[in-house]
Design a protein around this motif. Structure first.
Motif, mmCIF file in Angstrom:
data_model
loop_
_atom_site.group_PDB
_atom_site.id
_atom_site.type_symbol
_atom_site.label_atom_id
_atom_site.label_comp_id
_atom_site.label_asym_id
_atom_site.label_seq_id
_atom_site.Cartn_x
_atom_site.Cartn_y
_atom_site.Cartn_z
ATOM 1 N N PRO A 12 0.846 -1.202 0.000
ATOM 2 C CA PRO A 12 0.000 0.000 0.000
ATOM 3 C C PRO A 12 0.881 1.252 0.000
ATOM 4 O O PRO A 12 2.104 1.171 0.093
ATOM 5 C CB PRO A 12 -0.776 -0.129 1.313
ATOM 6 C CG PRO A 12 0.130 -0.930 2.204
ATOM 7 C CD PRO A 12 0.869 -1.872 1.296
ATOM 8 N N SER A 13 0.255 2.405 -0.037
ATOM 9 C CA SER A 13 0.972 3.669 0.108
ATOM 10 C C SER A 13 1.672 3.688 1.459
ATOM 11 O O SER A 13 1.095 3.234 2.454
ATOM 12 C CB SER A 13 -0.024 4.823 0.093
ATOM 13 O OG SER A 13 0.016 5.458 -1.119
ATOM 14 N N LEU A 14 2.874 4.220 1.496
ATOM 15 C CA LEU A 14 3.633 4.249 2.737
ATOM 16 C C LEU A 14 3.670 5.670 3.282
ATOM 17 O O LEU A 14 3.583 6.636 2.525
ATOM 18 C CB LEU A 14 5.064 3.768 2.478
ATOM 19 C CG LEU A 14 5.189 2.373 1.858
ATOM 20 C CD1 LEU A 14 6.651 2.033 1.606
ATOM 21 C CD2 LEU A 14 4.529 1.315 2.733
ATOM 22 N N SER A 15 3.812 5.789 4.604
ATOM 23 C CA SER A 15 3.978 7.116 5.184
ATOM 24 C C SER A 15 5.048 7.051 6.266
ATOM 25 O O SER A 15 5.026 6.170 7.127
ATOM 26 C CB SER A 15 2.663 7.639 5.743
ATOM 27 O OG SER A 15 2.258 6.881 6.848
ATOM 28 N N ALA A 16 5.979 8.002 6.185
ATOM 29 C CA ALA A 16 7.126 8.028 7.079
ATOM 30 C C ALA A 16 6.776 8.629 8.433
ATOM 31 O O ALA A 16 6.023 9.596 8.509
ATOM 32 C CB ALA A 16 8.248 8.840 6.429
ATOM 33 N N ASN A 17 7.377 8.060 9.497
ATOM 34 C CA ASN A 17 7.247 8.692 10.812
ATOM 35 C C ASN A 17 8.436 9.629 11.015
ATOM 36 O O ASN A 17 9.210 9.880 10.082
ATOM 37 C CB ASN A 17 7.108 7.638 11.927
ATOM 38 C CG ASN A 17 8.421 6.949 12.276
ATOM 39 O OD1 ASN A 17 9.464 7.145 11.646
ATOM 40 N ND2 ASN A 17 8.381 6.099 13.283
ATOM 41 N N ASN A 18 8.648 10.126 12.238
ATOM 42 C CA ASN A 18 9.709 11.105 12.472
ATOM 43 C C ASN A 18 11.123 10.522 12.422
ATOM 44 O O ASN A 18 12.089 11.264 12.457
ATOM 45 C CB ASN A 18 9.486 11.837 13.806
ATOM 46 C CG ASN A 18 9.559 10.889 14.988
ATOM 47 O OD1 ASN A 18 9.555 9.676 14.832
ATOM 48 N ND2 ASN A 18 9.610 11.441 16.180
ATOM 49 N N GLU A 19 11.253 9.193 12.354
ATOM 50 C CA GLU A 19 12.567 8.565 12.241
ATOM 51 C C GLU A 19 13.008 8.453 10.778
ATOM 52 O O GLU A 19 14.098 7.973 10.500
ATOM 53 C CB GLU A 19 12.542 7.159 12.841
ATOM 54 C CG GLU A 19 12.272 7.109 14.323
ATOM 55 C CD GLU A 19 12.120 5.680 14.805
ATOM 56 O OE1 GLU A 19 13.079 4.904 14.682
ATOM 57 O OE2 GLU A 19 11.019 5.341 15.297
ATOM 58 N N VAL A 20 12.140 8.851 9.854
ATOM 59 C CA VAL A 20 12.411 8.695 8.424
ATOM 60 C C VAL A 20 12.195 10.033 7.720
ATOM 61 O O VAL A 20 11.135 10.637 7.825
ATOM 62 C CB VAL A 20 11.490 7.606 7.815
ATOM 63 C CG1 VAL A 20 11.608 7.559 6.302
ATOM 64 C CG2 VAL A 20 11.807 6.249 8.420
ATOM 65 N N GLU A 21 13.211 10.468 6.996
ATOM 66 C CA GLU A 21 13.133 11.705 6.228
ATOM 67 C C GLU A 21 12.405 11.474 4.907
ATOM 68 O O GLU A 21 11.580 12.267 4.476
ATOM 69 C CB GLU A 21 14.551 12.219 5.952
ATOM 70 C CG GLU A 21 14.627 13.559 5.281
ATOM 71 C CD GLU A 21 14.225 14.699 6.205
ATOM 72 O OE1 GLU A 21 13.663 15.670 5.681
ATOM 73 O OE2 GLU A 21 14.452 14.626 7.423
ATOM 74 N N LYS A 22 12.727 10.338 4.257
ATOM 75 C CA LYS A 22 12.194 10.061 2.929
ATOM 76 C C LYS A 22 12.149 8.549 2.705
ATOM 77 O O LYS A 22 12.994 7.815 3.212
ATOM 78 C CB LYS A 22 13.123 10.725 1.888
ATOM 79 C CG LYS A 22 12.614 10.678 0.485
ATOM 80 C CD LYS A 22 13.489 11.526 -0.439
ATOM 81 C CE LYS A 22 12.887 11.506 -1.828
ATOM 82 N NZ LYS A 22 13.681 12.212 -2.792
ATOM 83 N N ILE A 23 11.163 8.105 1.931
ATOM 84 C CA ILE A 23 11.049 6.688 1.548
ATOM 85 C C ILE A 23 11.395 6.580 0.073
ATOM 86 O O ILE A 23 10.881 7.337 -0.744
ATOM 87 C CB ILE A 23 9.621 6.154 1.798
ATOM 88 C CG1 ILE A 23 9.253 6.285 3.282
ATOM 89 C CG2 ILE A 23 9.496 4.708 1.325
ATOM 90 C CD1 ILE A 23 7.791 6.016 3.596
ATOM 91 N N PHE A 24 12.274 5.637 -0.251
ATOM 92 C CA PHE A 24 12.667 5.394 -1.643
ATOM 93 C C PHE A 24 12.083 4.071 -2.130
ATOM 94 O O PHE A 24 12.087 3.082 -1.393
ATOM 95 C CB PHE A 24 14.193 5.310 -1.779
ATOM 96 C CG PHE A 24 14.904 6.591 -1.467
ATOM 97 C CD1 PHE A 24 14.899 7.646 -2.366
ATOM 98 C CD2 PHE A 24 15.597 6.742 -0.277
ATOM 99 C CE1 PHE A 24 15.568 8.826 -2.084
ATOM 100 C CE2 PHE A 24 16.266 7.916 0.017
ATOM 101 C CZ PHE A 24 16.252 8.966 -0.890
ATOM 102 N N HIS A 25 11.604 4.068 -3.379
ATOM 103 C CA HIS A 25 11.168 2.847 -4.064
ATOM 104 C C HIS A 25 12.152 2.680 -5.217
ATOM 105 O O HIS A 25 12.041 3.359 -6.235
ATOM 106 C CB HIS A 25 9.731 3.013 -4.577
ATOM 107 C CG HIS A 25 8.744 3.256 -3.477
ATOM 108 N ND1 HIS A 25 8.017 2.255 -2.894
ATOM 109 C CD2 HIS A 25 8.375 4.401 -2.835
ATOM 110 C CE1 HIS A 25 7.233 2.769 -1.954
ATOM 111 N NE2 HIS A 25 7.446 4.075 -1.895
#
Length: 182
Positions: free
Chosen positions: A118-131
């Motif tokens: 599914p669509s992912l959403s980052a919490n405060n430990e993650v700046e950006k998500i890469f695919h």
């Protein structure tokens, strides 16, 4: 390479327990690969963190006393960091543990290969998500030119969108490259 082939090459017995030798803290990560033309999910850590600031890594984190084992850690951290719930049944294997260069972690990587996410959403430990398209990404492997990175063992780098993946994450990717080319 398709997901079925990847799954057969990266499947292994899962033993989510490592002996804690007392020198390193225990942690685990989840290598999530999905899609028709396989994509690997990686994250960029925020620059303000104490450890691994700004680094590209797999979702995961340190073992917590409430986790029953390191697989629980990887699944919990993946859900917390990027909002992706993976069940134990969706974990197809694990790789050899890797040790971080500076922060003294021993990391046990697990692998999950799924058709879609599914669509992912980052919490405060993650700046950006890469695919990241897996095949072309693995072809960027090079020896790490930084002599300070090669203190503990041979190191490698991978590159995506002008971002360098090095250290423990690169050694995990090297294991995947080795399994796919054996």
């Amino acid at each position: 390479m398709d997901l079925k082939t990847l799954k057969s090459l990266l499947s292994s017995k899962i033993n989510p327990v490592l002996e804690n030798n007392g020198t390193n803290k225990l942690a685990s990560v989840l290598v999530v690969i999905y899609g028709k033309e396989p994509i690997v999910v990686m994250t960029e850590k925020p620059k303000h963190l104490n450890f691994h600031a700004g680094e590209i890594s797999f979702p995961g984190g340190k073992f917590d006393s409430s986790d029953s084992d390191l697989l629980d850690t990887a699944l919990r951290e993946t859900e917390e960091e990027i909002g992706l719930r993976i069940s134990k049944e969706q974990v197809t294997g694990q790789l050899e543990p890797v040790v971080t260069l500076n922060s003294r972690f021993t990391i046990l990587p697990f692998v999950s290969i799924v058709d879609e996410i599914p669509s992912l959403s980052a919490n405060n430990e993650v700046e950006k998500i890469f695919h990241i398209p897996l095949d072309s990404f693995l072809k960027t492997m090079a020896k790490d030119p930084d002599p300070s990175h090669n203190r503990i063992q041979e190191m490698f780098t991978f590159e995506y969108q002008n971002k360098i993946v090095w250290g423990a994450s690169a050694r995990i990717l090297k294991q995947i490259t080795h399994r796919l080319n054996s």
